[in-house]
Design a protein around this motif. Sequence first.
Motif, mmCIF file in Angstrom:
data_model
loop_
_atom_site.group_PDB
_atom_site.id
_atom_site.type_symbol
_atom_site.label_atom_id
_atom_site.label_comp_id
_atom_site.label_asym_id
_atom_site.label_seq_id
_atom_site.Cartn_x
_atom_site.Cartn_y
_atom_site.Cartn_z
ATOM 1 N N THR A 24 2.416 6.835 5.415
ATOM 2 C CA THR A 24 3.035 5.535 5.178
ATOM 3 C C THR A 24 1.992 4.450 4.989
ATOM 4 O O THR A 24 1.042 4.330 5.770
ATOM 5 N N SER A 25 2.156 3.660 3.943
ATOM 6 C CA SER A 25 1.285 2.526 3.657
ATOM 7 C C SER A 25 2.067 1.236 3.865
ATOM 8 O O SER A 25 3.094 1.020 3.230
ATOM 9 N N HIS A 26 1.582 0.369 4.763
ATOM 10 C CA HIS A 26 2.247 -0.914 4.990
ATOM 11 C C HIS A 26 2.137 -1.804 3.755
ATOM 12 O O HIS A 26 3.056 -2.564 3.438
ATOM 13 N N THR A 27 1.021 -1.698 3.049
ATOM 14 C CA THR A 27 0.871 -2.460 1.814
ATOM 15 C C THR A 27 1.925 -2.037 0.799
ATOM 16 O O THR A 27 2.494 -2.866 0.087
ATOM 17 N N ASP A 28 2.224 -0.750 0.755
ATOM 18 C CA ASP A 28 3.247 -0.243 -0.155
ATOM 19 C C ASP A 28 4.615 -0.839 0.161
ATOM 20 O O ASP A 28 5.423 -1.078 -0.741
ATOM 21 N N SER A 29 4.863 -1.089 1.443
ATOM 22 C CA SER A 29 6.161 -1.657 1.835
ATOM 23 C C SER A 29 6.356 -3.041 1.230
ATOM 24 O O SER A 29 7.463 -3.387 0.793
ATOM 25 N N LEU A 30 5.294 -3.854 1.189
ATOM 26 C CA LEU A 30 5.418 -5.177 0.586
ATOM 27 C C LEU A 30 5.395 -5.087 -0.938
ATOM 28 O O LEU A 30 6.102 -5.847 -1.612
ATOM 29 N N ILE A 31 4.609 -4.176 -1.474
ATOM 30 C CA ILE A 31 4.636 -3.945 -2.915
ATOM 31 C C ILE A 31 6.065 -3.637 -3.376
ATOM 32 O O ILE A 31 6.507 -4.095 -4.437
#
Length: 244
Positions: A24-31
């Motif tokens: 899981t990437s937290h940056t991906d969640s905002l992307i």
Amino acid sequence: MKSPDFTNLSAMYVNCTLKKSPETSHTDSLINVSKQIMRKEKVRIDEIRLVDFEVASGVYPDMTEHNWEKDDWPMLFKRIINADILIVGTPIWLGEKSSIAQKLIERLYAMSGQTNDKGQYLFYGKVGGCVVTGNEDGIKHCAMGILYSLQHIGYSIPPQADCGWIGEVGPGPSYGDTEWQGKKLKQPVGFESDFTNRNTTFMTYNLLHLASMLKSNNGYSNYGNSRNDWDDGARWEFKNPEYR
């Protein structure tokens, strides 16, 4: 107000997390917040998690020509250059963008000497922005470096071209976390932040507006900015300063 037509646009998201898929990437969640807007506006979307590929370090278009055994960059760059919009996503580490984000910028820089069919540098007419996540301060600092680098190589940067989320100082949950220290959270962290939601929305639409304007005008006029014409002797209204 009637929505503009963005259906002829395409966007590339490059997630510069340090985590390889499928972690899981937290940056991906905002992307994904920005991507959701793009999808609803029927924009074509592509995404790369750069750490999943063998991208060599260096500032040449193909590092296999410089003693590297493998370099996925030439293949990835074909996808990046085909997009009207580039959004760089990065976590914050020690107050800075990730090492993967820096590698991306260096490899983009490697291509910046190439020219388009109007003799301009290759990234003219393309639009850039960034998404930043972390647990302490640094969004503006990271955005400053990323957006400067993008405009320097030819990308156009609209107003409010960055967005981000940061948690409290010190260890704590990150954007999109649903659990912390073994306890379930009532809602994903950061999803309720009006500041983050507003800036992400404004960034996404500002990128779309500028990309749409540039595309409808076939980018920039090459009067006064064509590298090919300069090399052929054109100087437009420039005159060497007199030496005294």
